[in-house]
Scaffold this motif. Structure first.
Motif, mmCIF file in Angstrom:
data_model
loop_
_atom_site.group_PDB
_atom_site.id
_atom_site.type_symbol
_atom_site.label_atom_id
_atom_site.label_comp_id
_atom_site.label_asym_id
_atom_site.label_seq_id
_atom_site.Cartn_x
_atom_site.Cartn_y
_atom_site.Cartn_z
ATOM 1 N N SER A 1 -10.901 -4.117 -13.477
ATOM 2 C CA SER A 1 -11.623 -3.544 -12.125
ATOM 3 C C SER A 1 -12.409 -2.168 -12.442
ATOM 4 O O SER A 1 -13.348 -2.012 -12.108
ATOM 5 C CB SER A 1 -10.514 -3.439 -11.170
ATOM 6 O OG SER A 1 -10.947 -2.723 -10.113
ATOM 7 N N HIS A 2 -11.889 -1.422 -13.343
ATOM 8 C CA HIS A 2 -12.479 -0.247 -13.614
ATOM 9 C C HIS A 2 -13.603 -0.636 -14.554
ATOM 10 O O HIS A 2 -14.570 0.342 -14.640
ATOM 11 C CB HIS A 2 -11.603 0.835 -14.151
ATOM 12 C CG HIS A 2 -10.531 1.272 -13.007
ATOM 13 N ND1 HIS A 2 -9.946 2.635 -12.822
ATOM 14 C CD2 HIS A 2 -10.018 0.589 -11.752
ATOM 15 C CE1 HIS A 2 -9.274 2.649 -11.738
ATOM 16 N NE2 HIS A 2 -9.425 1.432 -11.080
ATOM 17 N N TYR B 1 0.899 -1.256 0.161
ATOM 18 C CA TYR B 1 -0.163 0.158 0.052
ATOM 19 C C TYR B 1 0.942 1.415 -0.174
ATOM 20 O O TYR B 1 0.951 1.986 0.911
ATOM 21 C CB TYR B 1 -0.798 0.004 1.257
ATOM 22 C CG TYR B 1 -1.984 -1.247 1.366
ATOM 23 C CD1 TYR B 1 -2.895 -1.365 0.449
ATOM 24 C CD2 TYR B 1 -1.641 -2.209 2.183
ATOM 25 C CE1 TYR B 1 -4.007 -2.422 0.546
ATOM 26 C CE2 TYR B 1 -2.380 -3.255 2.300
ATOM 27 C CZ TYR B 1 -3.582 -3.355 1.557
ATOM 28 O OH TYR B 1 -4.314 -4.477 1.403
ATOM 29 N N TYR C 1 -12.288 4.089 -6.235
ATOM 30 C CA TYR C 1 -11.575 4.017 -7.164
ATOM 31 C C TYR C 1 -10.316 4.936 -7.843
ATOM 32 O O TYR C 1 -9.793 4.820 -8.461
ATOM 33 C CB TYR C 1 -12.473 3.857 -8.567
ATOM 34 C CG TYR C 1 -13.038 2.197 -8.301
ATOM 35 C CD1 TYR C 1 -12.432 1.064 -9.097
ATOM 36 C CD2 TYR C 1 -14.106 1.926 -7.697
ATOM 37 C CE1 TYR C 1 -12.632 -0.051 -8.728
ATOM 38 C CE2 TYR C 1 -14.631 0.604 -7.421
ATOM 39 C CZ TYR C 1 -13.923 -0.546 -7.867
ATOM 40 O OH TYR C 1 -14.274 -1.826 -8.004
ATOM 41 N N GLN D 1 -3.163 3.772 -6.491
ATOM 42 C CA GLN D 1 -2.390 2.748 -5.779
ATOM 43 C C GLN D 1 -1.726 1.915 -6.786
ATOM 44 O O GLN D 1 -0.537 1.698 -6.757
ATOM 45 C CB GLN D 1 -3.391 2.099 -4.909
ATOM 46 C CG GLN D 1 -2.939 0.989 -4.129
ATOM 47 C CD GLN D 1 -2.113 1.452 -2.944
ATOM 48 O OE1 GLN D 1 -2.383 2.809 -2.751
ATOM 49 N NE2 GLN D 1 -1.321 0.743 -2.188
ATOM 50 N N HIS D 2 -2.478 1.511 -7.729
ATOM 51 C CA HIS D 2 -1.720 0.528 -8.442
ATOM 52 C C HIS D 2 -0.766 1.160 -9.743
ATOM 53 O O HIS D 2 0.387 0.871 -10.270
ATOM 54 C CB HIS D 2 -2.629 -0.160 -9.742
ATOM 55 C CG HIS D 2 -3.360 -1.267 -8.930
ATOM 56 N ND1 HIS D 2 -2.673 -2.303 -8.108
ATOM 57 C CD2 HIS D 2 -4.725 -1.707 -8.811
ATOM 58 C CE1 HIS D 2 -3.361 -3.037 -7.555
ATOM 59 N NE2 HIS D 2 -4.822 -2.664 -7.752
ATOM 60 N N TRP E 1 -8.622 6.113 -5.332
ATOM 61 C CA TRP E 1 -7.467 5.751 -4.764
ATOM 62 C C TRP E 1 -6.937 4.230 -5.168
ATOM 63 O O TRP E 1 -5.552 4.212 -5.457
ATOM 64 C CB TRP E 1 -7.910 5.261 -3.312
ATOM 65 C CG TRP E 1 -6.729 4.465 -2.534
ATOM 66 C CD1 TRP E 1 -5.940 4.965 -1.588
ATOM 67 C CD2 TRP E 1 -6.863 3.032 -2.584
ATOM 68 N NE1 TRP E 1 -5.394 3.994 -1.108
ATOM 69 C CE2 TRP E 1 -5.779 2.796 -1.592
ATOM 70 C CE3 TRP E 1 -7.659 1.949 -3.242
ATOM 71 C CZ2 TRP E 1 -5.421 1.390 -1.208
ATOM 72 C CZ3 TRP E 1 -6.976 0.670 -2.657
ATOM 73 C CH2 TRP E 1 -6.044 0.551 -1.860
ATOM 74 N N HIS E 2 -7.733 3.603 -5.975
ATOM 75 C CA HIS E 2 -7.316 2.256 -6.501
ATOM 76 C C HIS E 2 -6.388 2.474 -7.598
ATOM 77 O O HIS E 2 -5.457 1.929 -7.941
ATOM 78 C CB HIS E 2 -8.579 1.678 -6.830
ATOM 79 C CG HIS E 2 -8.220 0.284 -7.611
ATOM 80 N ND1 HIS E 2 -8.156 0.128 -9.001
ATOM 81 C CD2 HIS E 2 -8.031 -1.057 -7.098
ATOM 82 C CE1 HIS E 2 -7.966 -1.114 -9.222
ATOM 83 N NE2 HIS E 2 -7.893 -1.907 -8.024
#
Length: 172
Positions: free
Chosen positions: A70-71, A7, A156, A162-163, A158-159
């Motif tokens: 995911s998106h 993270y 999302y 993050q990636h 954040w997601h």
């Protein structure tokens, strides 16, 4: 140290309240991701695409395909939330998806393009929501919990970041 690799931007905080300004900022983050991602991914070698940011973590290639998967699901969940009364969304096993052959064999450019196109439509939709739309909810059966759309948008934003940070770790 492992937690910082897992993270790099910290864990997402559930249960917060989001203002109109927060929603606008989160939508801007979602909108900015495809360009940032495209620019970074263009610098990767084939070797780097197969590297992970940590022991036991996904490769850059798997991360890029995961963001698209995911998106895509998030965009569909957004539309379900806006058109149904607190729908129960369909969860999926992201680790199993990341290990399917398409994540191994599809060029990452395909997923980068998919992310660009999904985000184009998703952001257009999000920018045209009313204040009350952000309060609409969906039920996530895996967590047996109800989530508001504004929280999902924050998640999302954040997601994606993050990636993106994971990919930056690989590039370093």
């Amino acid at each position: 140290m492992m937690e910082k690799l897992k993270y790099p931007n910290g864990k997402f905080e559930y249960g917060k309240t989001y203002s109109s300004a927060d929603n606008e900022k989160n939508i801007q983050e979602i909108e900015a991701l495809p360009k940032k991602l495209k620019e970074l991914v263009a610098t990767f070698s084939e070797t780097e695409l197969n590297q992970s940011y940590r022991e036991g973590g996904w490769s850059a290639k798997q991360i890029i395909h995961h963001v698209a998967d995911s998106h895509m699901n998030a965009y569909i969940r957004t539309k379900l939330t806006l058109t149904e009364n607190s729908p129960v969304i369909k969860p999926y096993n992201q680790d199993l998806w990341a290990n399917l052959k398409d994540s191994e064999l599809t060029p990452v450019s395909s997923s980068v393009t998919l992310i660009e196109l999904i985000h184009q439509r998703w952001v257009l939709l999000l920018k045209n929501l009313s204040t009350s739309d952000f309060q609409k909810t969906y039920i996530h059966p895996e967590y047996n919990k109800t989530f508001q759309l504004d929280e999902m948008i924050a998640l999302y934003a954040w997601h994606g970041n993050q990636h993106y940070a994971h990919l930056q770790l690989i590039k370093k």
